[in-house]
Design a protein around this motif. Sequence first.
Motif, PDB file in Angstrom:
ATOM      1  N   GLU A 253       0.727  -1.213  -0.025  1.00  0.00           N
ATOM      2  CA  GLU A 253      -0.270   0.112  -0.060  1.00  0.00           C
ATOM      3  C   GLU A 253       1.055   1.227   0.008  1.00  0.00           C
ATOM      4  O   GLU A 253       0.567   2.209  -0.877  1.00  0.00           O
ATOM      5  N   ALA A 254       1.951   1.257   0.648  1.00  0.00           N
ATOM      6  CA  ALA A 254       3.056   2.452   0.779  1.00  0.00           C
ATOM      7  C   ALA A 254       3.400   2.694  -0.547  1.00  0.00           C
ATOM      8  O   ALA A 254       3.710   3.914  -0.998  1.00  0.00           O
ATOM      9  N   VAL A 255       3.700   1.477  -1.341  1.00  0.00           N
ATOM     10  CA  VAL A 255       4.123   1.873  -2.719  1.00  0.00           C
ATOM     11  C   VAL A 255       3.260   2.368  -3.683  1.00  0.00           C
ATOM     12  O   VAL A 255       3.490   3.267  -4.380  1.00  0.00           O
ATOM     13  N   LEU A 256       1.957   1.832  -3.562  1.00  0.00           N
ATOM     14  CA  LEU A 256       0.954   1.856  -4.721  1.00  0.00           C
ATOM     15  C   LEU A 256       0.222   3.265  -4.404  1.00  0.00           C
ATOM     16  O   LEU A 256      -0.417   3.905  -5.468  1.00  0.00           O
ATOM     17  N   THR A 257      -0.181   3.803  -3.292  1.00  0.00           N
ATOM     18  CA  THR A 257      -0.813   4.741  -3.056  1.00  0.00           C
ATOM     19  C   THR A 257      -0.136   6.141  -3.634  1.00  0.00           C
ATOM     20  O   THR A 257      -0.935   6.965  -4.407  1.00  0.00           O
ATOM     21  N   PRO A 258       1.101   6.472  -3.489  1.00  0.00           N
ATOM     22  CA  PRO A 258       1.534   7.710  -4.146  1.00  0.00           C
ATOM     23  C   PRO A 258       1.471   7.442  -5.570  1.00  0.00           C
ATOM     24  O   PRO A 258       1.082   8.538  -6.278  1.00  0.00           O
ATOM     25  N   LEU A 259       1.442   6.462  -6.312  1.00  0.00           N
ATOM     26  CA  LEU A 259       1.356   6.242  -7.764  1.00  0.00           C
ATOM     27  C   LEU A 259      -0.184   6.668  -8.151  1.00  0.00           C
ATOM     28  O   LEU A 259      -0.530   7.133  -8.994  1.00  0.00           O
ATOM     29  N   ALA A 260      -1.097   6.029  -7.119  1.00  0.00           N
ATOM     30  CA  ALA A 260      -2.539   6.339  -7.629  1.00  0.00           C
ATOM     31  C   ALA A 260      -2.724   7.613  -7.449  1.00  0.00           C
ATOM     32  O   ALA A 260      -3.554   8.293  -8.451  1.00  0.00           O
ATOM     33  N   ALA A 261      -2.305   8.138  -6.497  1.00  0.00           N
ATOM     34  CA  ALA A 261      -2.450   9.789  -6.290  1.00  0.00           C
ATOM     35  C   ALA A 261      -2.081  10.431  -7.356  1.00  0.00           C
ATOM     36  O   ALA A 261      -2.375  11.834  -7.725  1.00  0.00           O
ATOM     37  N   ALA A 262      -0.941  10.097  -7.888  1.00  0.00           N
ATOM     38  CA  ALA A 262      -0.119  10.901  -9.083  1.00  0.00           C
ATOM     39  C   ALA A 262      -1.189  10.772 -10.351  1.00  0.00           C
ATOM     40  O   ALA A 262      -0.760  11.705 -11.104  1.00  0.00           O
ATOM     41  N   GLY A 263      -1.886   9.994 -10.404  1.00  0.00           N
ATOM     42  CA  GLY A 263      -2.614   9.640 -11.476  1.00  0.00           C
ATOM     43  C   GLY A 263      -3.097   8.347 -12.197  1.00  0.00           C
ATOM     44  O   GLY A 263      -3.296   8.360 -13.388  1.00  0.00           O
ATOM     45  N   VAL A 264      -2.341   7.665 -11.648  1.00  0.00           N
ATOM     46  CA  VAL A 264      -2.532   6.158 -12.306  1.00  0.00           C
ATOM     47  C   VAL A 264      -3.942   5.443 -12.328  1.00  0.00           C
ATOM     48  O   VAL A 264      -4.620   5.460 -11.194  1.00  0.00           O
ATOM     49  N   ASP A 265      -4.693   5.396 -13.361  1.00  0.00           N
ATOM     50  CA  ASP A 265      -6.203   5.030 -13.669  1.00  0.00           C
ATOM     51  C   ASP A 265      -6.264   3.395 -13.256  1.00  0.00           C
ATOM     52  O   ASP A 265      -7.091   3.168 -12.777  1.00  0.00           O
ATOM     53  N   ALA A 266      -5.421   2.566 -13.828  1.00  0.00           N
ATOM     54  CA  ALA A 266      -5.330   1.019 -13.709  1.00  0.00           C
ATOM     55  C   ALA A 266      -3.992   0.806 -13.494  1.00  0.00           C
ATOM     56  O   ALA A 266      -3.006   1.211 -13.862  1.00  0.00           O
TER      57      ALA A 266
END
Length: 375
Positions: A253-266
Amino acid sequence: MTVTTPPASRAAQILARPIALNGLTVPNRIAMAPMTRAFAPDGIPGEDVVSYYARRAAAGVGLIITEGTYVGHESAGQSDRIPRFHGAEQLAGWARVTEAVHAAGGTIVPQLWHIGMVREQGQPPFPDAPAIGPSGLRVDGTEGTGRAMTRADLDAVIGAFADAAAAAERIGFDGVELHGAHGYLLDQFLWAGTNRRTDAYGGDPVARTRFAAEIVAAVRERVSAGFPVVLRYSQWKQGAYDARLAETPGELEAVLTPLAAAGVDAFHASTRRYWVPEFEGSDLNLAGWTKKLTGRPAITVGSVGLDGDFVQGFRGEGAPVQSIDRLLDSLEAEEFDLVAVGRALLQDPQWAAKVLGNRFDELKPFDPAALKSLS
C-alpha cells in the motif's frame, strides 16, 4: 419452428462484460499482454506489425497492450529491431496500427519503456548512450558500465515519457501503459536492491516511488483528463524471481498509494502465475491486492490458460492448456477487472474467440518451437 439460442458459456458471460478505464470503455475483459518480438527494423512498426495486432483485435481481444516501445531518450533501449515511440516514421507506423485495431473493434495502448541499467554499452540504436539508473547498479548488484542518474537525467527521462504519452493520444491510441516492472528503469527506482540513493528519490518505500510518480504526473498533465494511464509493476525482476517490493499488504500500500495519487487509472500487476496468492492468509493474487488497496481497476497476468510459467516457455519448454475456472471465479468475485493473456495469444490469434465462443476443445498447448512461424 422456434429456434432457441443456447445460453452463453460461463466464460463468455464473465469475460464479455465491458469495463471502464477512466474515459475508455474496453469492450470485454480480455487484454493482450505486452510481448517483445523485435520485428521492427529501425524501430519502425511495419505492415506485419499492423496485421499482428489487428488479427487479435478482430478475434475478440478487447484491449491490446503493445510490446514495449522505447521512449525518446538515447539510453532507453538496446536494439534497433524493438519499436520506438519517437520519430516521424516510427509514429506513422504506430498510427497505422491503431487505425487497424480500431477498425477491427478493439482498443489499444502502447507500453512506454526505458530499460535503465539493463542496457549494455555500445548497443544500438544509440551506441554511445550510457546505461543509467537510480544508483548505477544492475539487478544483480553489480555496477556494470552505467552510472547514477543526475537531476538533468531525471528531468530528461520524465520529459521523454510525457512526450511519448502526448504523441500516443495525438495519433489515436486509447491510453498508455508505463512499464514499471521486471527490473527496468522505473522498477529500479521502486526496488531497494537497485535504489541506494540518499536524496529525495531514495530511502523508504514512499521516497522510492517519487520518480515513477513524477513520470505519472507529467504524463497526466500532457494528456486529456479521460485518457487512461496504466502502470505495470511487479515484485519479481529479470534474473531475480524471488525479489519483492513489499513483504506485506501494508508495504505494498505504501508503494501503490503515491502512484495512484499521481494519476494512475489502472494497475497491471505482473506475476509469473496468476493463481498464486501474494501474501499469507489470503487467496488474493497481486492484482487482487492491488485493487483492494488502491480502489483502482487491476489487470492480472501470468500464464493464463497454460500450465506453467512463461520463463519455462521461453526456455523452450512447452506448457499444456490449463482450465481458466479459477480465473473466472476471481473475475466474477471482482477481485480484479481484466486478464492479460500472453503466450497463449501469441501462439493462437484466435484464443479470445475460442474462449468467448466456448470452443475450448480447439485450444492448443503452447509450443515455443512454433513461434518463429507465427504472426
